[in-house]
Design an enzyme around this catalytic site. Structure first.
Site, PDB file in Angstrom:
ATOM      1  N   ASP A 183      13.997  31.017 -17.826  1.00 16.67           N
ATOM      2  CA  ASP A 183      13.564  32.016 -18.134  1.00 16.67           C
ATOM      3  C   ASP A 183      14.227  33.570 -17.437  1.00 16.67           C
ATOM      4  OD1 ASP A 183      11.674  34.248 -19.331  1.00 16.67           O
ATOM      5  OD2 ASP A 183       9.880  34.338 -17.763  1.00 16.67           O
ATOM      6  N   GLY A 221      10.524  22.251 -15.121  1.00 20.13           N
ATOM      7  CA  GLY A 221      11.022  22.945 -13.246  1.00 20.13           C
ATOM      8  C   GLY A 221      10.052  22.639 -12.750  1.00 20.13           C
TER       9      GLY A 221
END
Ligand code: ADP
Length: 180
Positions: free
Chosen positions: A41, A130
């Site tokens: 992100d 993650g």
């Protein structure tokens, strides 16, 4: 799984950085706030510039947070990709909180949004594996199976590329492809 082998030609696995992809759209493993975070992100917002965050803010103002399993679409800002599809995967809680289904929905809703926008080529990162700690072997099986089943019915998307950031993750997606 029988009947899905013919769509394997439309699925590619590569190791690399998704921000450099030249597919029409890339998928972001976002969080519900849509206001940016770490991992992929952060990398997408850094590479794509402020335009993507501006559009995320507008979506947030119009419809609130993006719940896990859902997806929204913005432009690609300065990226080579024309669009970014932001989806929110589940945070792993041991597997008893519907995480498998939520992860499946994150892939499905991303694919649906892509097809609605007539997107022909799409790149995914490994959603939820993650910071959200979803076990990568289990996530890889869900990702590959969900994409393969979707592509079997869909006539818009011609190519889905998984862009995997490390060898361990790449290996798990390769295994999931082989066991389809
Ligand atoms: P989540 O919060 O959904 O777990 P993360 O961004 O923490 O999302 O991790 C998802 C996966 O994306 C991990 O495998 C991580 O290594 C990988 N990743 C991180 N940066 C990139 C990048 N630039 N391109 C592709 N994958 C990336």
């Amino acid at each position: 799984m029988s009947g899905l082998k013919d769509v394997l030609a439309k699925i590619e696995l590569v190791m690399g950085d998704i921000t450099e992809e030249e597919t029409e759209a890339i998928v972001n493993a976002a969080n519900s706030s849509l206001l940016g975070g770490g991992g992929v992100d952060g990398a997408i917002h850094r590479a794509g510039g402020p335009q993507i965050l501006k559009e995320c803010r507008e979506i947030r103002n119009a419809q609130g947070e993006c719940p896990p399993g859902y997806a929204v679409i913005t432009s690609g800002g300065n990226l080579k990709a024309k669009y970014v599809i932001h989806t929110v995967g589940p945070i792993w809680q041991g597997g008893i909180a519907g995480e498998d289904r939520t992860l499946k929905n994150a892939y499905l809703n991303s694919l649906r949004l892509a097809a609605e926008h007539d997107i022909k080529t799409l790149a995914f990162p490994s959603i939820s594996t993650g910071a959200y700690r979803f076990p990568v072997d289990r996530a890889a099986s869900i990702a590959i199976e969900t994409v393969a089943k979707f592509l079997k019915e869909d006539r818009t998307i011609g190519k889905v590329r998984f862009v995997l950031f490390d060898e361990e993750t790449y290996g798990q997606y390769e295994r999931a492809m082989l066991s389809l």
